[in-house]
Design a protein around this motif. Structure first.
Motif, PDB file in Angstrom:
ATOM      1  N   GLY A   8     -51.454   6.792  29.137  1.00  0.00           N
ATOM      2  CA  GLY A   8     -52.908   7.046  28.840  1.00  0.00           C
ATOM      3  C   GLY A   8     -53.796   5.926  28.355  1.00  0.00           C
ATOM      4  N   ASP A   9     -54.743   6.242  27.535  1.00  0.00           N
ATOM      5  CA  ASP A   9     -55.904   5.288  27.016  1.00  0.00           C
ATOM      6  C   ASP A   9     -55.358   4.204  25.877  1.00  0.00           C
ATOM      7  OD1 ASP A   9     -58.060   4.140  26.043  1.00  0.00           O
ATOM      8  OD2 ASP A   9     -59.152   5.845  25.676  1.00  0.00           O
ATOM      9  N   VAL A  10     -54.387   3.460  26.496  1.00  0.00           N
ATOM     10  CA  VAL A  10     -53.795   2.585  25.292  1.00  0.00           C
ATOM     11  C   VAL A  10     -54.797   1.684  24.843  1.00  0.00           C
ATOM     12  CG1 VAL A  10     -52.179   0.851  24.947  1.00  0.00           C
ATOM     13  CG2 VAL A  10     -51.670   2.576  26.575  1.00  0.00           C
ATOM     14  N   LEU A  11     -56.026   1.359  25.660  1.00  0.00           N
ATOM     15  CA  LEU A  11     -56.914   0.542  24.948  1.00  0.00           C
ATOM     16  C   LEU A  11     -57.410   0.838  23.828  1.00  0.00           C
ATOM     17  CD1 LEU A  11     -58.822  -1.994  25.670  1.00  0.00           C
ATOM     18  CD2 LEU A  11     -60.098  -0.564  26.844  1.00  0.00           C
ATOM     19  N   HIS A  12     -57.829   2.285  23.781  1.00  0.00           N
ATOM     20  CA  HIS A  12     -58.670   2.571  22.434  1.00  0.00           C
ATOM     21  C   HIS A  12     -57.438   3.183  21.379  1.00  0.00           C
ATOM     22  CE1 HIS A  12     -61.702   2.769  25.741  1.00  0.00           C
ATOM     23  NE2 HIS A  12     -62.416   2.045  24.797  1.00  0.00           N
ATOM     24  N   SER A  13     -56.348   3.397  21.698  1.00  0.00           N
ATOM     25  CA  SER A  13     -55.530   3.938  21.032  1.00  0.00           C
ATOM     26  C   SER A  13     -54.744   3.407  19.773  1.00  0.00           C
ATOM     27  CB  SER A  13     -54.193   4.802  21.824  1.00  0.00           C
ATOM     28  OG  SER A  13     -53.498   5.426  21.011  1.00  0.00           O
ATOM     29  N   ARG A  14     -55.079   3.731  18.556  1.00  0.00           N
ATOM     30  CA  ARG A  14     -54.318   3.113  17.317  1.00  0.00           C
ATOM     31  C   ARG A  14     -52.840   4.035  17.481  1.00  0.00           C
ATOM     32  NH1 ARG A  14     -59.342   5.673  14.050  1.00  0.00           N
ATOM     33  NH2 ARG A  14     -58.945   7.898  14.436  1.00  0.00           N
ATOM     34  N   VAL A  15     -52.931   5.093  18.012  1.00  0.00           N
ATOM     35  CA  VAL A  15     -51.734   5.776  17.975  1.00  0.00           C
ATOM     36  C   VAL A  15     -50.600   5.062  18.753  1.00  0.00           C
ATOM     37  CG1 VAL A  15     -50.392   8.009  18.745  1.00  0.00           C
ATOM     38  CG2 VAL A  15     -52.598   7.852  17.448  1.00  0.00           C
ATOM     39  N   ALA A  16     -51.144   4.578  19.923  1.00  0.00           N
ATOM     40  CA  ALA A  16     -50.178   3.813  20.785  1.00  0.00           C
ATOM     41  C   ALA A  16     -49.817   2.432  20.156  1.00  0.00           C
ATOM     42  CB  ALA A  16     -50.728   3.314  21.993  1.00  0.00           C
ATOM     43  N   ARG A  17     -50.636   1.732  19.410  1.00  0.00           N
ATOM     44  CA  ARG A  17     -50.215   0.368  18.704  1.00  0.00           C
ATOM     45  C   ARG A  17     -49.074   0.666  17.635  1.00  0.00           C
ATOM     46  NH1 ARG A  17     -55.092  -0.220  20.486  1.00  0.00           N
ATOM     47  NH2 ARG A  17     -55.651  -2.063  21.263  1.00  0.00           N
ATOM     48  N   SER A  18     -49.584   1.836  16.973  1.00  0.00           N
ATOM     49  CA  SER A  18     -48.401   1.762  15.979  1.00  0.00           C
ATOM     50  C   SER A  18     -47.179   2.479  16.310  1.00  0.00           C
ATOM     51  CB  SER A  18     -49.127   3.204  14.781  1.00  0.00           C
ATOM     52  OG  SER A  18     -49.956   2.728  14.167  1.00  0.00           O
ATOM     53  N   ASN A  19     -47.120   3.333  17.213  1.00  0.00           N
ATOM     54  CA  ASN A  19     -45.946   3.572  17.824  1.00  0.00           C
ATOM     55  C   ASN A  19     -45.119   2.424  18.493  1.00  0.00           C
ATOM     56  OD1 ASN A  19     -44.948   6.268  17.768  1.00  0.00           O
ATOM     57  ND2 ASN A  19     -46.938   6.820  18.622  1.00  0.00           N
ATOM     58  N   VAL A  20     -45.730   1.403  19.248  1.00  0.00           N
ATOM     59  CA  VAL A  20     -44.956   0.431  19.993  1.00  0.00           C
ATOM     60  C   VAL A  20     -44.354  -0.152  18.901  1.00  0.00           C
ATOM     61  CG1 VAL A  20     -45.407  -1.974  21.031  1.00  0.00           C
ATOM     62  CG2 VAL A  20     -46.617   0.227  21.933  1.00  0.00           C
ATOM     63  N   TRP A  21     -45.044  -0.551  17.700  1.00  0.00           N
ATOM     64  CA  TRP A  21     -44.325  -1.529  16.806  1.00  0.00           C
ATOM     65  C   TRP A  21     -43.196  -0.604  16.125  1.00  0.00           C
ATOM     66  CZ3 TRP A  21     -45.580  -5.860  18.028  1.00  0.00           C
ATOM     67  CH2 TRP A  21     -46.907  -6.422  18.156  1.00  0.00           C
ATOM     68  N   LEU A  22     -43.524   0.529  15.704  1.00  0.00           N
ATOM     69  CA  LEU A  22     -42.311   1.300  14.982  1.00  0.00           C
ATOM     70  C   LEU A  22     -41.283   1.494  16.000  1.00  0.00           C
ATOM     71  CD1 LEU A  22     -41.775   2.851  12.362  1.00  0.00           C
ATOM     72  CD2 LEU A  22     -42.737   4.975  13.308  1.00  0.00           C
ATOM     73  N   LEU A  23     -41.516   2.067  17.342  1.00  0.00           N
ATOM     74  CA  LEU A  23     -40.284   2.470  18.007  1.00  0.00           C
ATOM     75  C   LEU A  23     -39.588   1.187  18.268  1.00  0.00           C
ATOM     76  CD1 LEU A  23     -42.019   5.068  20.284  1.00  0.00           C
ATOM     77  CD2 LEU A  23     -40.423   5.430  18.651  1.00  0.00           C
ATOM     78  N   GLN A  24     -40.347  -0.062  18.352  1.00  0.00           N
ATOM     79  CA  GLN A  24     -39.335  -1.132  18.781  1.00  0.00           C
ATOM     80  C   GLN A  24     -38.541  -1.716  17.420  1.00  0.00           C
ATOM     81  OE1 GLN A  24     -39.032  -4.711  19.537  1.00  0.00           O
ATOM     82  NE2 GLN A  24     -39.473  -5.565  17.553  1.00  0.00           N
ATOM     83  N   THR A  25     -39.100  -1.301  16.004  1.00  0.00           N
ATOM     84  CA  THR A  25     -38.260  -1.587  14.998  1.00  0.00           C
ATOM     85  C   THR A  25     -37.265  -0.544  14.943  1.00  0.00           C
ATOM     86  OG1 THR A  25     -40.291  -2.097  13.581  1.00  0.00           O
ATOM     87  CG2 THR A  25     -38.407  -1.720  12.249  1.00  0.00           C
TER      88      THR A  25
END
Lengths: 350, 196
Positions: free
Chosen positions: A171-188
């Motif tokens: 979905g709307d990754v550009l405006h999504s702070r949820v996506a950013r936080s998830n990418v970092w946390l899930l990769q950790t």
């Protein structure tokens, strides 16, 4: 962990510690007396410069279950509408001796400013800042996925990570702070993340993120996923046309009834559907998908309280230095950033 | 002896594995005697080492009274969130609270811990119990009572009274919880280490 500002700088030890603590907090929600005395006499201020239903209620419930006193502040109807600056608001809260400030702000970086400027002595917890991060949402998503994974494996979720879990964030990754936080946390935590979005809704520099990128939801589904996280199309942040029409968006990137049925035909009976809410039913997610037995939307809300209790408890009790690293990173294979899968997908798209 | 213990000076073993086992056998029989049988008994261990001790006591109760099912009467009671020193100590991660399926209402709950010292842990445990139900009676069994109480709390069943100086540390090492630690000597033991 004195402040929780982003998941990017959250260590694996602290992430697992928060999730494990949340696991114990979840047990409190099932008891008759849903209250713990851990934060008695502490004051938690919910400082909300942006509209929110579930995050504010969730933080309020979490603080109250830990016996903290809660002060709710929303920019509407406060002196902020008279032009008060963040600094003055913060110093007012400091004078009222707030122990923790939960802040949601339309400006990216406002929580970090609050935490590092010396205006305030309280623990700062980011409840969503602009298009930057929303760490507690990512933590509750990870908590939901970890519980799902451990139920499938029949193991205890405490102490475990997310190695091997395939997550698609669509979905709307550009405006999504949820996506950013998830990418970092899930990769950790060791999960494999694929972002799926139209090219116009991907931020510049996404190729440097620790995840794969695809423009085609169907091919990602065919490759197999364990969790699909559908993001809200944030119309209020869009000052430009990012896709031709809502119908086209829904047909190409939405989780509609046909794709829901495809999950069954592809034999992915354990794949869960997640959404951080609020949902645009019929746009990024169909009603059938949102209400199906795969949907964890309500479980996410329930887990949100447990995770926020854990964050408040860990931020407000005792002496909060990072524990020395002792866990090895979950991803022991060669680091594959920048992701080759992303490059391939890009080639195909051209 | 571990390097830390050596650096700290004298450290002496005050209970061996056999002593611990005999003390638990005696406590198990005392519990049955005080309760006039096994009716309504529940053992709740306080993490971390109280829980394996509660399991061992339950096994001994079951051996003495075949009507008892050891698994059905043991639970774990986490007291972290009820402590009075949360703001002063490094953050403690809470442990799981697990109650026996029958619950604790109208039962005789025996709290089990390894060392009784200031009494503050037991105070926290009593508060935690109130939120979980209303037992008919609450008793306390500890493996070692080292004195220096700061609250009006005493144990009903004591494995061994240990006269200690307040600076000394009493370490209980059990197979279930400490077998992986560097100070593990190969068997259960209770050790008094000189304070720094």
């Amino acid at each position: 962990m004195r402040h929780l500002l982003s998941t990017q700088d959250l260590s694996l030890e602290n992430a697992i510690r928060i999730l494990d603590t949340a696991e114990e907090m979840a047990a409190v929600g099932e008891r008759e007396v849903k209250k713990l005395p851990a934060l008695r006499g502490r004051t938690v201020v919910n400082l909300f410069f942006e509209d929110s239903t579930r995050t504010r209620i969730s933080f309020e419930a979490a603080a109250k279950r830990l016996s903290a006193d809660v002060i709710n502040f929303s920019a509407k109807g406060s002196s902020v509408s008279k032009g008060e600056s963040l600094k003055d608001t913060a110093q007012t809260l400091e004078a009222m001796s707030a122990d923790a400030v939960v802040i949601r702000h339309w400006a990216s970086g406002a929580p970090a400013q609050l935490a590092t400027s010396g205006w305030i002595d309280a623990a700062v917890i980011n409840a969503g800042d602009g298009t930057h991060e929303h760490p507690t949402q990512a933590l509750l998503d990870a908590f939901t996925m970890r519980r799902h994974l451990s139920r499938l494996n029949g193991t205890d979720s405490t102490g475990s990570n997310l190695v091997g879990l395939r997550v698609a964030i669509a979905g709307d990754v550009l405006h999504s702070r949820v996506a950013r936080s998830n990418v970092w946390l899930l990769q950790t935590l060791g999960a494999e993340v694929t972002l799926v979005a139209p090219p116009t809704l991907l931020p510049v520099g996404v190729e440097h993120w620790p995840c794969a990128v695809s423009y085609d939801l169907d091919s990602v589904l065919e490759a197999g996923v364990d969790a699909i996280m559908v993001l809200r199309v944030q119309a209020e942040r869009m000052n430009d046309s990012f896709f031709p029409s809502t119908r086209e968006y829904s047909r190409r990137w939405g989780l509609d009834d046909a794709r829901l049925a495809r999950l069954d035909t592809l034999g992915m009976k354990d794949t869960i559907i997640m959404h951080p809410g609020p949902m645009n039913r019929g746009l990024e997610i169909s009603s059938a998908a949102a209400d199906s037995s795969r949907s964890t939307v309500l479980a996410q809300v329930r887990n949100g309280v447990s995770v926020r209790m854990a964050v408040l408890y860990l931020a407000l009790s005792g002496d909060l230095r990072d524990p020395p690293p002792r866990l090895p990173p979950p991803r022991t294979a060669v680091d594959n950033r920048p992701n080759t899968r992303a490059d391939e997908t890009r080639e195909n798209a051209r | 002896m571990s390097p830390e213990a050596a650096a700290a000076g004298a450290s002496r073993v005050v209970m061996s594995a056999a002593d611990i086992d005999r003390a638990l056998t005696r406590i198990a029989h005392e519990i049955l005697e005080a309760n006039k049988g096994s009716k309504d008994l529940i053992l709740l261990g306080i993490p971390r080492r109280g829980f394996p001790l509660a399991q061992r006591l339950a096994a001994k109760l079951a051996a003495a009274d075949p009507s008892i099912k050891a698994d059905a009467i043991v639970g774990q009671l986490d007291v972290t969130m009820f402590r009075d020193d949360l703001a002063r100590q490094p953050t403690r991660a809470p442990e799981r609270t697990r109650l026996p399926a029958a619950g604790i209402d109208d039962k005789v709950v025996v709290l089990v811990d390894d060392v009784l010292f200031s009494g503050r842990t037991i105070r926290a445990a009593l508060d935690a119990l109130v939120d979980l139900g209303r037992p008919r009676a609450v008793r306390l069994a500890v493996l070692a009572d080292r004195g220096h109480r700061e609250l009006p709390i005493r144990a009903d069943h004591v494995g061994k009274n240990l006269p200690t100086a307040s600076a000394e540390k009493v370490r209980v090492r059990l197979n279930e919880t400490d077998a992986a630690s560097s100070s593990w000597s190969g068997a259960d033991e209770v050790v008094i280490e000189a304070g720094l």
